[in-house]
Design an enzyme around this catalytic site. Structure first.
Site, PDB file in Angstrom:
ATOM      1  N   GLU A 152      68.540  13.836 -83.853  1.00 50.06           N
ATOM      2  CA  GLU A 152      69.304  14.488 -82.790  1.00 50.06           C
ATOM      3  C   GLU A 152      68.732  15.884 -82.546  1.00 50.06           C
ATOM      4  O   GLU A 152      67.895  16.366 -83.318  1.00 50.06           O
ATOM      5  CB  GLU A 152      70.785  14.577 -83.186  1.00 50.06           C
ATOM      6  CG  GLU A 152      71.442  13.220 -83.358  1.00 50.06           C
ATOM      7  CD  GLU A 152      72.951  13.332 -83.624  1.00 50.06           C
ATOM      8  OE1 GLU A 152      73.475  14.469 -83.641  1.00 50.06           O
ATOM      9  OE2 GLU A 152      73.569  12.276 -83.825  1.00 50.06           O
TER      10      GLU A 152
ATOM     11  N   ALA B 259      69.619  17.726 -85.637  1.00 52.05           N
ATOM     12  CA  ALA B 259      69.631  16.979 -86.904  1.00 52.05           C
ATOM     13  C   ALA B 259      68.394  16.102 -86.955  1.00 52.05           C
ATOM     14  O   ALA B 259      68.365  15.019 -86.378  1.00 52.05           O
ATOM     15  CB  ALA B 259      70.900  16.133 -87.018  1.00 52.05           C
TER      16      ALA B 259
ATOM     17  N   GLY C 186      60.375   1.470 -95.319  1.00 52.42           N
ATOM     18  CA  GLY C 186      59.417   0.518 -94.754  1.00 52.42           C
ATOM     19  C   GLY C 186      58.573   1.144 -93.666  1.00 52.42           C
ATOM     20  O   GLY C 186      57.369   0.882 -93.566  1.00 52.42           O
TER      21      GLY C 186
ATOM     22  N   ARG D 119      57.580   4.152 -93.439  1.00 48.79           N
ATOM     23  CA  ARG D 119      56.567   5.062 -93.986  1.00 48.79           C
ATOM     24  C   ARG D 119      55.312   4.309 -94.410  1.00 48.79           C
ATOM     25  O   ARG D 119      54.205   4.836 -94.327  1.00 48.79           O
ATOM     26  CB  ARG D 119      57.181   5.869 -95.132  1.00 48.79           C
ATOM     27  CG  ARG D 119      58.125   6.942 -94.607  1.00 48.79           C
ATOM     28  CD  ARG D 119      59.075   7.509 -95.633  1.00 48.79           C
ATOM     29  NE  ARG D 119      59.975   8.465 -94.971  1.00 48.79           N
ATOM     30  CZ  ARG D 119      61.101   8.930 -95.485  1.00 48.79           C
ATOM     31  NH1 ARG D 119      61.480   8.526 -96.694  1.00 48.79           N
ATOM     32  NH2 ARG D 119      61.851   9.779 -94.809  1.00 48.79           N
TER      33      ARG D 119
ATOM     34  N   ARG E 286      22.426  11.133 -82.835  1.00 49.04           N
ATOM     35  CA  ARG E 286      22.235  12.538 -82.444  1.00 49.04           C
ATOM     36  C   ARG E 286      21.061  13.168 -83.192  1.00 49.04           C
ATOM     37  O   ARG E 286      20.994  13.092 -84.432  1.00 49.04           O
ATOM     38  CB  ARG E 286      23.527  13.311 -82.742  1.00 49.04           C
ATOM     39  CG  ARG E 286      23.452  14.801 -82.463  1.00 49.04           C
ATOM     40  CD  ARG E 286      23.320  15.102 -81.005  1.00 49.04           C
ATOM     41  NE  ARG E 286      23.552  16.524 -80.748  1.00 49.04           N
ATOM     42  CZ  ARG E 286      23.275  17.123 -79.589  1.00 49.04           C
ATOM     43  NH1 ARG E 286      22.768  16.417 -78.597  1.00 49.04           N
ATOM     44  NH2 ARG E 286      23.525  18.411 -79.436  1.00 49.04           N
TER      45      ARG E 286
ATOM     46  N   GLN F  99      34.140  17.586 -85.824  1.00 47.97           N
ATOM     47  CA  GLN F  99      33.124  18.579 -86.178  1.00 47.97           C
ATOM     48  C   GLN F  99      31.721  17.958 -86.161  1.00 47.97           C
ATOM     49  O   GLN F  99      30.765  18.588 -85.691  1.00 47.97           O
ATOM     50  CB  GLN F  99      33.415  19.163 -87.559  1.00 47.97           C
ATOM     51  CG  GLN F  99      32.574  20.378 -87.921  1.00 47.97           C
ATOM     52  CD  GLN F  99      32.998  21.627 -87.165  1.00 47.97           C
ATOM     53  OE1 GLN F  99      34.089  21.670 -86.607  1.00 47.97           O
ATOM     54  NE2 GLN F  99      32.126  22.616 -87.128  1.00 47.97           N
ATOM     55  N   ILE F 100      31.591  16.747 -86.641  1.00 52.62           N
ATOM     56  CA  ILE F 100      30.303  16.059 -86.622  1.00 52.62           C
ATOM     57  C   ILE F 100      29.829  15.844 -85.185  1.00 52.62           C
ATOM     58  O   ILE F 100      28.632  15.954 -84.883  1.00 52.62           O
ATOM     59  CB  ILE F 100      30.389  14.724 -87.385  1.00 52.62           C
ATOM     60  CG1 ILE F 100      30.516  14.989 -88.893  1.00 52.62           C
ATOM     61  CG2 ILE F 100      29.186  13.826 -87.096  1.00 52.62           C
ATOM     62  CD1 ILE F 100      30.778  13.751 -89.730  1.00 52.62           C
TER      63      ILE F 100
ATOM     64  N   GLU G 225      59.088  10.115 -88.882  1.00 55.79           N
ATOM     65  CA  GLU G 225      59.609   9.292 -89.988  1.00 55.79           C
ATOM     66  C   GLU G 225      59.577  10.044 -91.321  1.00 55.79           C
ATOM     67  O   GLU G 225      59.306   9.472 -92.384  1.00 55.79           O
ATOM     68  CB  GLU G 225      58.869   7.955 -90.065  1.00 55.79           C
ATOM     69  CG  GLU G 225      59.152   7.092 -88.830  1.00 55.79           C
ATOM     70  CD  GLU G 225      58.673   5.672 -88.956  1.00 55.79           C
ATOM     71  OE1 GLU G 225      58.669   5.131 -90.072  1.00 55.79           O
ATOM     72  OE2 GLU G 225      58.324   5.087 -87.920  1.00 55.79           O
TER      73      GLU G 225
END
Length: 384
Positions: free
Chosen positions: A128, A131, A242, A244, A269, A337-338, A364
């Site tokens: 909520e 909450a 569940g 999670r 690259r 970053q790569i 969650e």
């Protein structure tokens, strides 16, 4: 002792979903990220493959799959589109699981076939405006009047709030009883008094709508109460355990996609006369990424296996969610970053994955809440 082993059936499910995910789900992921179009067509196709009823028992037109199968499938969907995966996760992990565990025969007979076929997408309304991590502070109320309840209150950050067909809602039926005074209800979208509020303009998961749901003297028949009066907190906490595991699976899927994209880019690259995959700094980064993903995958499988074995898995679910959700944020950052400057553009999927992953440490149950759950359980278990 090993708690899980991937069977031929598990590998078959993984292979089938992988092919579908990369050919069908992945084809429109970038476009949906821009348009915010809900992936209804994909969800209907997923239902035909049994993916929207994996937690639904066979006798109700579901798949009756174990949790290992489910996380394998969910990870593969998340690999291609995190927005689609979160809809699948809430629908299966929270809605179908809650009805399976707490629903009566009438509720299962009425709702499971609709959920398994994706005729109705399931949503879950606990949070909520004031909450979130503290559900006991929710203000929504449900007053019994004869053969129905009257619900009033506002729920926030509801995944699939606009596009769901039914939603499991928690509300207080006894203000004085605190968490034992919360009850749960199955509310159909067309119930009088249910109003969809504004849709959030989110950083990521943009093809998965997130809305407010307002209950304004919303009428809910007594037969749609989920469990007994006062069971709502237990319903919610059990569902989140569940769920999670589902977040861990989503995290693993997105992280694997990032690693694969980073490896592909590094092999193509060129800088300073050679492929950047030849540089030790890049190679070590890739090694660290792969190791973290594998660790998260094993935590996910461990929690899933404990659930399948009927053991208490709350601690393991929180550990899997905590580590995997924080892992995927590190992995997306390293993959970007790569890619260098290209990773910061929408020409490459890393940019979308980077945004999608950010919420995994929040919904969650935040990382902070997971640490509370884990530490409470450890200290309680070891109390002399």
């Amino acid at each position: 002792m090993s708690y899980y082993r991937l069977t031929d059936e598990h590998l078959m499910i993984q292979s089938m979903v992988r092919e579908f995910s990369r050919k069908v789900v992945g084809a429109t992921a970038a476009e949906r990220d821009q348009t915010k179009e809900f992936p209804r067509e994909n969800l209907e196709k997923m239902a035909e493959l049994g993916l929207m009823g994996m937690m639904v028992p066979l006798e109700y037109n579901g798949e009756g799959a174990d949790t290992i199968s489910y996380v394998l499938a969910l990870s593969e969907i998340a690999y291609s589109c995190a927005s689609t995966a979160v809809v699948m996760s809430v629908h299966n992990s929270i809605v179908c699981e809650s009805i399976k565990r707490f629903g009566n025969e009438d509720q299962k007979s009425r709702y499971f076939p609709q959920l398994a076929s994706a005729e109705k997408i399931g949503a879950f309304a606990l949070t909520e405006p004031h909450a979130g991590s503290d559900p006991v502070s929710q203000a929504a109320t449900a007053v019994k009047k004869g053969d129905h309840y009257v619900l009033n209150g506002t729920k926030r950050f509801i995944t699939s709030g606009k596009n769901c067909g039914l939603v499991i809602v928690t509300a207080k039926t006894d203000e004085s009883a605190r968490h034992k005074g919360i009850s749960a209800f199955i509310v159909n979208k067309d119930n009088p008094g249910l109003v969809v509020g504004r849709e959030e303009d989110k950083m990521g998961l943009r093809a998965s709508d997130t809305t407010d749901l307002m209950f304004e003297n919303c009428i809910v028949p007594v037969e749609d109460r989920l469990g007994e009066e006062g069971d709502g907190f237990k319903v919610a906490m059990t569902a989140l355990d569940g769920g999670r595991i589902g977040i861990a699976a989503q995290s693993v899927g997105v992280a694997q996609a990032c690693l694969d994209a980073a490896v592909k880019y590094a092999k193509k690259r060129e800088q300073f006369g050679q492929k950047i995959s030849k540089f030790q700094g890049i190679r070590w980064t890739i090694a660290d990424m792969a190791t973290e993903i594998e660790a998260a995958r094993h935590l996910m499988f461990y929690a899933a296996a404990m659930k399948d074995m009927g053991e208490r898995f709350s601690t393991q679910a929180s550990m899997a969610k905590l580590f995997a959700s924080e892992m995927v944020n590190r992995i997306t950052g390293k993959a970007l970053q790569i890619h260098g400057g290209y990773g910061f553009t929408r020409d490459y999927p890393i940019e979308r994955m980077y945004r999608d992953a950010r919420v995994f440490t929040i919904y969650e149950g935040t990382s902070e809440i997971q640490r509370i759950v884990i530490s409470n359980n450890i200290l309680k278990d070891r109390r002399s």
